[in-house]
Design a protein around this motif. Structure first.
Motif, PDB file in Angstrom:
ATOM      1  N   GLY A 135      51.674   5.933  35.477  1.00  0.00           N
ATOM      2  CA  GLY A 135      50.410   6.415  34.923  1.00  0.00           C
ATOM      3  C   GLY A 135      49.185   6.019  35.712  1.00  0.00           C
ATOM      4  N   TYR A 136      49.384   5.476  36.906  1.00  0.00           N
ATOM      5  CA  TYR A 136      48.260   5.048  37.753  1.00  0.00           C
ATOM      6  C   TYR A 136      47.867   6.163  38.731  1.00  0.00           C
ATOM      7  CZ  TYR A 136      48.726   0.164  36.236  1.00  0.00           C
ATOM      8  OH  TYR A 136      48.755  -0.990  35.495  1.00  0.00           O
ATOM      9  N   LEU A 137      46.591   6.161  39.119  1.00  0.00           N
ATOM     10  CA  LEU A 137      46.108   7.107  40.115  1.00  0.00           C
ATOM     11  C   LEU A 137      46.139   6.439  41.477  1.00  0.00           C
ATOM     12  CD1 LEU A 137      44.823   9.857  40.794  1.00  0.00           C
ATOM     13  CD2 LEU A 137      42.585   8.794  40.439  1.00  0.00           C
ATOM     14  N   ASP A 138      47.030   6.903  42.343  1.00  0.00           N
ATOM     15  CA  ASP A 138      47.145   6.341  43.689  1.00  0.00           C
ATOM     16  C   ASP A 138      46.198   7.016  44.683  1.00  0.00           C
ATOM     17  OD1 ASP A 138      49.125   4.568  42.919  1.00  0.00           O
ATOM     18  OD2 ASP A 138      50.735   6.000  43.302  1.00  0.00           O
ATOM     19  N   THR A 139      45.804   8.243  44.363  1.00  0.00           N
ATOM     20  CA  THR A 139      44.973   9.021  45.288  1.00  0.00           C
ATOM     21  C   THR A 139      43.538   8.513  45.299  1.00  0.00           C
ATOM     22  OG1 THR A 139      46.328  10.948  44.739  1.00  0.00           O
ATOM     23  CG2 THR A 139      44.282  11.365  45.929  1.00  0.00           C
ATOM     24  N   ASN A 140      42.961   8.431  46.481  1.00  0.00           N
ATOM     25  CA  ASN A 140      41.596   7.943  46.630  1.00  0.00           C
ATOM     26  C   ASN A 140      40.595   8.949  46.062  1.00  0.00           C
ATOM     27  OD1 ASN A 140      38.951   7.532  48.258  1.00  0.00           O
ATOM     28  ND2 ASN A 140      40.141   5.675  48.675  1.00  0.00           N
ATOM     29  N   ILE A 141      39.600   8.437  45.325  1.00  0.00           N
ATOM     30  CA  ILE A 141      38.575   9.289  44.714  1.00  0.00           C
ATOM     31  C   ILE A 141      37.842  10.118  45.771  1.00  0.00           C
ATOM     32  CG2 ILE A 141      36.348   9.257  43.516  1.00  0.00           C
ATOM     33  CD1 ILE A 141      38.634   8.843  41.655  1.00  0.00           C
ATOM     34  N   GLU A 142      37.535   9.497  46.899  1.00  0.00           N
ATOM     35  CA  GLU A 142      36.822  10.210  47.977  1.00  0.00           C
ATOM     36  C   GLU A 142      37.641  11.392  48.485  1.00  0.00           C
ATOM     37  OE1 GLU A 142      37.051   6.991  47.703  1.00  0.00           O
ATOM     38  OE2 GLU A 142      35.002   6.189  47.735  1.00  0.00           O
ATOM     39  N   ASP A 143      38.972  11.204  48.574  1.00  0.00           N
ATOM     40  CA  ASP A 143      39.829  12.288  49.048  1.00  0.00           C
ATOM     41  C   ASP A 143      39.839  13.456  48.060  1.00  0.00           C
ATOM     42  OD1 ASP A 143      40.458  10.824  51.290  1.00  0.00           O
ATOM     43  OD2 ASP A 143      42.326  10.011  50.472  1.00  0.00           O
ATOM     44  N   ILE A 144      39.832  13.136  46.771  1.00  0.00           N
ATOM     45  CA  ILE A 144      39.800  14.201  45.762  1.00  0.00           C
ATOM     46  C   ILE A 144      38.472  14.944  45.835  1.00  0.00           C
ATOM     47  CG2 ILE A 144      39.927  14.718  43.291  1.00  0.00           C
ATOM     48  CD1 ILE A 144      41.660  12.252  42.922  1.00  0.00           C
ATOM     49  N   ALA A 145      37.395  14.199  46.054  1.00  0.00           N
ATOM     50  CA  ALA A 145      36.062  14.827  46.173  1.00  0.00           C
ATOM     51  C   ALA A 145      36.022  15.793  47.344  1.00  0.00           C
ATOM     52  CB  ALA A 145      34.993  13.744  46.329  1.00  0.00           C
ATOM     53  N   ILE A 146      36.643  15.404  48.460  1.00  0.00           N
ATOM     54  CA  ILE A 146      36.701  16.280  49.631  1.00  0.00           C
ATOM     55  C   ILE A 146      37.528  17.516  49.328  1.00  0.00           C
ATOM     56  CG2 ILE A 146      37.586  16.467  51.988  1.00  0.00           C
ATOM     57  CD1 ILE A 146      36.891  13.482  52.346  1.00  0.00           C
ATOM     58  N   THR A 147      38.640  17.340  48.626  1.00  0.00           N
ATOM     59  CA  THR A 147      39.515  18.462  48.275  1.00  0.00           C
ATOM     60  C   THR A 147      38.767  19.520  47.462  1.00  0.00           C
ATOM     61  OG1 THR A 147      41.469  17.030  48.259  1.00  0.00           O
ATOM     62  CG2 THR A 147      41.629  19.103  47.042  1.00  0.00           C
ATOM     63  N   PHE A 148      37.911  19.060  46.534  1.00  0.00           N
ATOM     64  CA  PHE A 148      37.201  20.008  45.662  1.00  0.00           C
ATOM     65  C   PHE A 148      35.753  20.247  46.104  1.00  0.00           C
ATOM     66  CE2 PHE A 148      40.719  18.703  42.995  1.00  0.00           C
ATOM     67  CZ  PHE A 148      41.069  19.885  42.348  1.00  0.00           C
ATOM     68  N   ASN A 149      35.408  19.712  47.287  1.00  0.00           N
ATOM     69  CA  ASN A 149      34.067  19.925  47.847  1.00  0.00           C
ATOM     70  C   ASN A 149      32.992  19.560  46.832  1.00  0.00           C
ATOM     71  OD1 ASN A 149      32.194  20.627  49.818  1.00  0.00           O
ATOM     72  ND2 ASN A 149      32.099  22.767  49.130  1.00  0.00           N
ATOM     73  N   THR A 150      33.126  18.354  46.278  1.00  0.00           N
ATOM     74  CA  THR A 150      32.162  17.907  45.283  1.00  0.00           C
ATOM     75  C   THR A 150      31.843  16.439  45.531  1.00  0.00           C
ATOM     76  OG1 THR A 150      31.676  17.800  42.904  1.00  0.00           O
ATOM     77  CG2 THR A 150      33.934  17.256  43.595  1.00  0.00           C
ATOM     78  N   PHE A 165      42.515   9.747  27.498  1.00  0.00           N
ATOM     79  CA  PHE A 165      43.730  10.304  26.894  1.00  0.00           C
ATOM     80  C   PHE A 165      44.692   9.188  26.481  1.00  0.00           C
ATOM     81  CE2 PHE A 165      43.494  14.561  29.444  1.00  0.00           C
ATOM     82  CZ  PHE A 165      42.435  14.961  28.640  1.00  0.00           C
ATOM     83  N   GLU A 166      45.657   9.582  25.677  1.00  0.00           N
ATOM     84  CA  GLU A 166      46.784   8.698  25.364  1.00  0.00           C
ATOM     85  C   GLU A 166      47.920   8.993  26.340  1.00  0.00           C
ATOM     86  OE1 GLU A 166      47.126   6.252  23.229  1.00  0.00           O
ATOM     87  OE2 GLU A 166      45.074   6.454  22.487  1.00  0.00           O
ATOM     88  N   PRO A 167      48.721   8.001  26.733  1.00  0.00           N
ATOM     89  CA  PRO A 167      48.702   6.605  26.310  1.00  0.00           C
ATOM     90  C   PRO A 167      47.516   5.856  26.910  1.00  0.00           C
ATOM     91  CG  PRO A 167      50.327   6.905  28.026  1.00  0.00           C
ATOM     92  CD  PRO A 167      49.830   8.274  27.682  1.00  0.00           C
ATOM     93  N   SER A 168      46.992   4.938  26.146  1.00  0.00           N
ATOM     94  CA  SER A 168      45.828   4.169  26.577  1.00  0.00           C
ATOM     95  C   SER A 168      46.119   3.419  27.869  1.00  0.00           C
ATOM     96  CB  SER A 168      45.447   3.170  25.475  1.00  0.00           C
ATOM     97  OG  SER A 168      44.278   2.487  25.805  1.00  0.00           O
ATOM     98  N   GLY A 169      45.174   3.529  28.792  1.00  0.00           N
ATOM     99  CA  GLY A 169      45.337   2.869  30.090  1.00  0.00           C
ATOM    100  C   GLY A 169      45.732   3.823  31.190  1.00  0.00           C
ATOM    101  N   VAL A 170      46.097   5.051  30.831  1.00  0.00           N
ATOM    102  CA  VAL A 170      46.518   6.029  31.834  1.00  0.00           C
ATOM    103  C   VAL A 170      45.319   6.431  32.691  1.00  0.00           C
ATOM    104  CG1 VAL A 170      46.087   8.123  30.481  1.00  0.00           C
ATOM    105  CG2 VAL A 170      47.960   8.088  32.133  1.00  0.00           C
ATOM    106  N   GLY A 171      45.580   6.698  33.964  1.00  0.00           N
ATOM    107  CA  GLY A 171      44.511   7.103  34.876  1.00  0.00           C
ATOM    108  C   GLY A 171      43.836   5.942  35.564  1.00  0.00           C
ATOM    109  N   ALA A 172      44.282   4.721  35.287  1.00  0.00           N
ATOM    110  CA  ALA A 172      43.703   3.549  35.947  1.00  0.00           C
ATOM    111  C   ALA A 172      44.107   3.521  37.412  1.00  0.00           C
ATOM    112  CB  ALA A 172      44.174   2.278  35.255  1.00  0.00           C
ATOM    113  N   ARG A 173      43.263   2.852  38.216  1.00  0.00           N
ATOM    114  CA  ARG A 173      43.566   2.761  39.639  1.00  0.00           C
ATOM    115  C   ARG A 173      44.230   1.442  40.018  1.00  0.00           C
ATOM    116  NH1 ARG A 173      37.599   4.921  40.743  1.00  0.00           N
ATOM    117  NH2 ARG A 173      37.499   4.077  38.621  1.00  0.00           N
TER     118      ARG A 173
END
Length: 454
Positions: A135-150, A165-173
């Motif tokens: 449930g962790y996000l391994d992808t770098n935030i900067e890389d996602i920003a580049i992907t979506f040009n934002t 969202f549930e389960p609580s704690g999901v999406g943590a880095r």
């Protein structure tokens, strides 16, 4: 080394190994998965080879049950199945159901309940699909920003949606963020608790409560209270969901079944590829007048026959080795774990009049099923320890005694590895401190400093 093709295939150190013998040695060492992949590759390269399709998991289970039922019917009065640790109906290897929900599916179902514009919807969906199985996000935030040009801030905002969202704690880095999210979702706001998570998780893992107490300026009891809250949190919020990946099932190569007076050792032939030579090509070989065609097919059939002979002899060697192991380790199969006797490769090799290296290859990546569980064949091999009072003992026996000593220790004053070594010595078991440390780690038992309770 040489191989007697007319009879049993044996390994010998006297002659130079040939390419064919090299292939046999390689096949002998293969585990189930590797052997099945090898057979499939051979079928792709050699048109005369046919392979029966593998059973799926449920079909495999039914085949096993039928085989055991048949054996039971053959001698219903005398056959005694082990029932101490599992019933015959529990023999199967349960697959994750196809309809079991994955983490991504669960999160996407929550996403569908939100009213987001198209851009945010795509970003949130992308983040969900980028989460690892915990449930962790391994992808770098900067890389996602580049992907979506934002902007990075725009991605952070959408990550916050996922983290709600549930389960609580999901999406943590990372672990710290995962725990902090869960605390905030629980409405817990304690600066000491936040400080403990942000700066002292390593010390907490090493049980250095006194250090944390001094650093935070609170009592050890207060640190223990904070720790008890942290232990209610889930460091792997995605861990309870199906990963969606293929699961490797451990199917036994060998099945041990007990008669009233002896053990029957069976090769689990359902786990291995069934190869045969195509009748179509046999007919061509018999009927074709084209010399080149006949020569090609004859060569391919010869190659296929050799591979099939190697696999057959591999299985025969494995079965012979397994029977010898069961014979030597009868005490284990009678009484279960903790009752192994010292046994090395040479013991089995001498009984079978083969080389130790053959035994080593035969047991590599192979598994045995008994009512005591599934064990790697190498589990049964262990050199003995000199014991003044209890006779020779294996490393497995030593580990059980070591665990017993640790279980009975005073947790406020846990034994050091040297102290445990001294206690073992008093019991007539000479074990070095470094060996105690090794066995303790293999048992996943932490060091004394971590076991200490304040």
């Amino acid at each position: 080394m040489d191989m007697n093709i007319s009879g049993n295939i044996e390994l010998n150190q006297k002659l130079i190994i040939t390419p064919q013998l090299q292939q046999f040695v390689k096949i002998l060492q293969m585990g189930q998965q590797e052997l099945n992949s090898f057979a499939e590759q051979q079928a792709l390269e050699n048109p005369v080879i046919e392979i029966e399709p593998n059973y799926d998991e449920l079909e495999y289970t039914e085949k096993i049950k039928k085989k055991l039922d048949w054996l039971e019917d053959m001698d219903e009065e005398n056959r005694v199945y082990y029932q101490s640790s599992q019933d015959k109906d529990d023999y199967e290897y349960t697959a994750v159901s196809d309809h079991e929900e994955s983490l991504q599916h669960y999160l996407l179902s929550q996403l569908e309940l939100l009213s987001l514009d198209d851009s945010d919807y795509k970003i949130v969906k992308y983040i969900i699909q980028s989460l690892n199985e915990n449930g962790y996000l391994d992808t770098n935030i900067e890389d996602i920003a580049i992907t979506f040009n934002t902007t990075k801030e725009h991605i952070e905002k959408n990550l916050g949606i996922v983290q709600s969202f549930e389960p609580s704690g999901v999406g943590a880095r990372d672990l710290k963020e995962c725990l902090m999210i869960q605390l905030k979702n629980k409405g817990i706001e304690d600066k000491n608790l936040f400080h403990l998570i942000n700066y002292y998780l390593d010390e907490l893992g090493k049980n250095k409560l006194n250090v944390i107490s001094k650093e935070l300026g609170i009592s050890i009891e207060a640190v223990k209270d904070l720790y008890s809250i942290i232990k209610t949190l889930n460091p792997h919020p995605g861990g309870s969901f199906s990963s969606g990946h293929d699961i490797r099932y451990i199917k036994p190569d060998i099945i041990v079944v007990k008669f009233k007076d002896y053990y029957e050792v069976l090769l689990n032939d359902l786990a291995y590829p069934k190869m045969s030579i195509s009748n179509y090509y046999k007919n061509i070989l018999d009927s074709s007048n084209d010399r080149e065609t006949r020569s090609y097919i004859a060569k391919k059939i010869e190659q296929a026959s050799w591979i099939m002979k190697c696999i057959e002899q591999r299985n025969n060697t494995l079965l012979s080795v397994a029977k010898t192991i069961v014979d030597i380790q009868k005490q284990f199969f009678d009484k279960g774990p903790g009752n192994l006797i010292p046994m090395i490769l040479k013991d089995v090799a001498e009984k079978l009049s083969i080389h130790e290296s053959t035994v080593s290859r035969a047991i590599h990546d192979k598994f045995l099923q008994s009512s005591w569980g599934i064990f790697e064949l190498k589990y049964f091999f262990s050199s003995g320890f000199d014991s003044k009072t209890q006779g020779d003992m294996t490393s497995e026996n030593i580990k059980l005694v070591l665990k017993e000593i640790i279980d009975s220790e005073n947790k406020k004053k846990p034994y050091s590895d040297q102290k445990i070594a001294d206690i073992l010595c008093e019991r007539g078991l000479k074990v070095a401190r470094r060996t105690v440390a090794k066995y303790r780690e293999e048992l996943n038992i932490p060091a004394a400093s971590v076991r200490k309770e304040f």
